[in-house]
Motif scaffolding. Structure first.
Motif, PDB file in Angstrom:
ATOM      1  N   ARG A  66       0.900  -1.266  -0.041  1.00  0.00           N
ATOM      2  CA  ARG A  66      -0.064   0.211   0.026  1.00  0.00           C
ATOM      3  C   ARG A  66       0.751   1.195   0.072  1.00  0.00           C
ATOM      4  O   ARG A  66       0.437   2.171  -0.687  1.00  0.00           O
ATOM      5  N   THR A  67       1.841   1.155   0.685  1.00  0.00           N
ATOM      6  CA  THR A  67       2.814   2.447   0.881  1.00  0.00           C
ATOM      7  C   THR A  67       3.455   2.670  -0.367  1.00  0.00           C
ATOM      8  O   THR A  67       3.511   3.738  -0.980  1.00  0.00           O
ATOM      9  N   MET A  68       4.052   1.688  -1.146  1.00  0.00           N
ATOM     10  CA  MET A  68       4.704   1.739  -2.348  1.00  0.00           C
ATOM     11  C   MET A  68       4.019   2.076  -3.570  1.00  0.00           C
ATOM     12  O   MET A  68       4.312   2.189  -4.640  1.00  0.00           O
TER      13      MET A  68
ATOM     14  N   GLY B  17       7.255   5.118 -18.762  1.00  0.00           N
ATOM     15  CA  GLY B  17       6.771   3.943 -18.863  1.00  0.00           C
ATOM     16  C   GLY B  17       6.824   3.300 -20.328  1.00  0.00           C
ATOM     17  O   GLY B  17       7.118   2.142 -20.554  1.00  0.00           O
ATOM     18  N   CYS B  18       6.715   4.085 -21.272  1.00  0.00           N
ATOM     19  CA  CYS B  18       6.827   3.624 -22.594  1.00  0.00           C
ATOM     20  C   CYS B  18       8.285   3.175 -22.953  1.00  0.00           C
ATOM     21  O   CYS B  18       8.337   2.292 -23.753  1.00  0.00           O
ATOM     22  N   CYS B  19       9.228   4.079 -22.449  1.00  0.00           N
ATOM     23  CA  CYS B  19      10.642   3.734 -22.912  1.00  0.00           C
ATOM     24  C   CYS B  19      11.180   2.523 -21.898  1.00  0.00           C
ATOM     25  O   CYS B  19      12.427   2.194 -22.052  1.00  0.00           O
ATOM     26  N   CYS B  20      10.479   2.143 -20.930  1.00  0.00           N
ATOM     27  CA  CYS B  20      10.927   0.967 -20.123  1.00  0.00           C
ATOM     28  C   CYS B  20      10.387  -0.408 -20.227  1.00  0.00           C
ATOM     29  O   CYS B  20      10.619  -1.214 -19.789  1.00  0.00           O
ATOM     30  N   GLY B  21       9.012  -0.060 -20.701  1.00  0.00           N
ATOM     31  CA  GLY B  21       8.374  -1.275 -20.714  1.00  0.00           C
ATOM     32  C   GLY B  21       7.620  -1.412 -22.086  1.00  0.00           C
ATOM     33  O   GLY B  21       8.024  -2.119 -23.081  1.00  0.00           O
ATOM     34  N   SER B  22       6.486  -0.752 -22.412  1.00  0.00           N
ATOM     35  CA  SER B  22       5.647  -0.834 -23.515  1.00  0.00           C
ATOM     36  C   SER B  22       4.644   0.442 -23.401  1.00  0.00           C
ATOM     37  O   SER B  22       4.767   0.920 -22.565  1.00  0.00           O
ATOM     38  N   THR B  23       3.902   0.755 -24.770  1.00  0.00           N
ATOM     39  CA  THR B  23       3.016   1.581 -24.461  1.00  0.00           C
ATOM     40  C   THR B  23       1.827   1.514 -23.377  1.00  0.00           C
ATOM     41  O   THR B  23       1.526   2.236 -22.875  1.00  0.00           O
ATOM     42  N   GLY B  24       1.586   0.323 -23.151  1.00  0.00           N
ATOM     43  CA  GLY B  24       0.755  -0.336 -22.311  1.00  0.00           C
ATOM     44  C   GLY B  24       1.188   0.162 -20.796  1.00  0.00           C
ATOM     45  O   GLY B  24       0.447   0.494 -19.884  1.00  0.00           O
TER      46      GLY B  24
ATOM     47  N   VAL C 266      11.429  -2.103 -13.966  1.00  0.00           N
ATOM     48  CA  VAL C 266      12.018  -0.909 -13.665  1.00  0.00           C
ATOM     49  C   VAL C 266      11.215   0.086 -13.938  1.00  0.00           C
ATOM     50  O   VAL C 266      11.004   1.298 -13.209  1.00  0.00           O
ATOM     51  N   ALA C 267      10.142   0.091 -15.090  1.00  0.00           N
ATOM     52  CA  ALA C 267       9.206   1.075 -15.121  1.00  0.00           C
ATOM     53  C   ALA C 267       8.318   1.450 -13.789  1.00  0.00           C
ATOM     54  O   ALA C 267       7.953   2.592 -13.564  1.00  0.00           O
ATOM     55  N   PHE C 268       7.832   0.428 -13.051  1.00  0.00           N
ATOM     56  CA  PHE C 268       7.049   0.686 -11.907  1.00  0.00           C
ATOM     57  C   PHE C 268       8.034   0.946 -10.656  1.00  0.00           C
ATOM     58  O   PHE C 268       7.627   1.735  -9.953  1.00  0.00           O
ATOM     59  N   ALA C 269       8.992   0.126 -10.569  1.00  0.00           N
ATOM     60  CA  ALA C 269      10.051   0.655  -9.355  1.00  0.00           C
ATOM     61  C   ALA C 269      10.412   1.992  -9.402  1.00  0.00           C
ATOM     62  O   ALA C 269      10.521   2.607  -8.377  1.00  0.00           O
TER      63      ALA C 269
END
Length: 469
Positions: free
Chosen positions: A32-34, A374-381, A180-183
């Protein structure tokens, strides 16, 4: 009938893991905190259980096709959605905002490839490991493009040029990119929201946001019934609209494949442009035309935008879980050190790139920072999922900018994606650096042109960079 259940159960596993992820997000204080999205929690749990063999009869490849189609659905439904009438949630011209995202992504495609190649060359020089530098170069197809392209180009490099493990390393980089995108992206979104930098104030750091569930008495009501349930359920109706777009896109691709069969002007195989691997791109065009026709003939009241937004958001959740469950562990373990080094270098460079250029883009700049990262580390989604944290109901103009961006990047990187990327190992080191590095530098040079004349954040009128300052 038992044979028909394999794919259905694969989908059921994704759906079940989303539910488990949402419960864990709600119950575990650290999550929850993160502010970790439930799809990430469910996807990581699914990856762990799949790697341990707890899903008998299923392999990571069983979830790849589902991931592809949910990615496609997320953007087709987005393009069927109407434009918000709230001027405070608009960043100006959708085309202009989309061009900012395109510039960032194109620079990232070249920059990440150059960094990955150079890091592995340096690692080999220091350790004498003898790892192919092309395993570092493929990071850009994993990070900036995603698992589908990483697998496509990796398989070509492996089969045609003997680059061992290229496909698997590409998939690993794609999966690491999602993490990485989410971290990095989630704490960044949290910081932006806590400082009130997001335009859509529906997204705020309250207890509901943290827990992941609405209290029963304060649950928002979203969407409206379009079709009478005695005739057809409204959700089925909207899914039917997307199904029509899907069929039209499929028929179009099959027709064009027959038209361009064997055509290779300038050595370019035109069949690639009409491959079903690019289904989402053609689907975007079909949905844009469908929405245009719907609005022109006065039938917009027969489409509920909120229902389409829910389909978009759900598709993104399923896509993230499926992507994380496509990871294979064995190659990751064997090349752990160089993969970590490349991932760190690329992450730092990409973060600086997105933060700097995104903030230059004007109104909704912070939304573009997060989305482009997010797009440059994972995908457009992934970019769409991170954007949802700052724009919970997709009411700003940035989601539509993303739709334009998906079309624009085909043009800005056509020479890489359709000419050079499939034959990268044959270019040699200097040739590779010239193509990918040169592309990045060219679009860096385009930034002053975007800044020279841009809309005033106060009046909406065009002003020069000097006047703005």
């Amino acid at each position: 009938m038992q044979d028909t259940f394999h794919g259905v159960i694969a989908f059921a596993l994704l759906a079940g893991l989303l539910v488990i992820g949402s419960i864990l997000r709600n119950r575990i204080p650290l999550f929850r905190t993160m502010l970790i999205p439930s799809s990430i929690i469910g996807g990581m749990l699914g990856f762990t259980l799949l790697s341990m063999g707890w899903f008998p009869g299923y392999q990571p490849s069983d979830f790849t096709s589902l991931t592809f189609h949910f990615f496609t659905l997320s953007f087709m439904s987005l393009c069927l959605t109407g434009t918000s009438r709230d001027a405070s949630l608009s960043g100006g011209s959708i085309m202009r905002g989309g061009m900012w995202l395109t510039i960032i992504w194109t620079i990232s495609l070249g920059l990440q490839g150059v960094l990955g190649y150079l890091v592995i060359r340096g690692y080999d020089a220091i350790t004498g490991a003898g790892i192919s530098a092309w395993l570092g170069a493929i990071v850009t197809h994993g990070f900036t493009q995603g698992p589908g392209q990483a697998l496509t180009y990796g398989s070509l490099w492996e089969g045609e040029y003997g680059i061992e493990h290229a496909a698997q390393v590409g998939l690993i980089f794609a999966s690491v990119g999602f993490l990485v995108a989410f971290a990095v992206g989630v704490p960044l979104a949290k910081r932006f929201i806590s400082r009130g930098l997001n335009a859509n104030k529906v997204s705020r750091l309250d207890e509901t946001f943290r827990s992941g569930f609405y209290p029963g008495e304060r649950s928002p009501i979203t969407g409206r019934m379009v079709s009478h349930p005695a005739s057809l359920d409204s959700l089925a109706y909207h899914l039917g609209l997307l199904a029509v777009a899907y069929v039209i896109t499929h028929v179009w691709l099959v027709f064009m494949q027959g038209v361009v069969a064997g055509a290779e002007p300038g050595g370019i195989n035109l069949g690639v442009l009409f491959s079903h691997n690019l289904f989402f791109l053609h689907g975007l065009g079909v949905c844009v035309l469908m929405r245009l026709v719907i609005d022109k003939v006065g039938l917009s009241h027969r489409v509920d935008d909120e229902s389409l937004k829910r389909i978009t958001g759900s598709s993104v959740d399923f896509m993230v879980v499926g992507t994380l469950m496509s990871i294979q562990f064995s190659v990751l373990y064997a090349l752990l050190a160089p993969i970590i080094l490349v991932a760190i270098a690329v992450t730092v460079a990409t973060f600086i790139l997105c933060l700097f250029i995104g903030r230059l883009s004007g109104k909704l700049g912070y939304e573009r920072v997060l989305t482009s990262f997010g797009c440059c580390c994972g995908s457009t989604g992934t970019g769409l999922l991170l954007l949802r944290m700052m724009d919970a109901d997709f009411s700003t103009s940035v989601p539509k900018e993303l739709a334009f961006f998906n079309l624009a990047i085909i043009i800005s990187t056509f020479h890489i994606l359709f000419i050079f990327a499939p034959l990268v190992p044959s270019l040699g080191g200097w040739g590779y650096l010239a193509v990918f590095g040169g592309t990045a530098l060219l679009f860096v040079a385009a930034i002053p042109l975007m800044l020279f004349r841009r809309p005033s954040s106060k009046t909406g009128e065009v002003e020069t960079k000097g006047a703005a300052s």
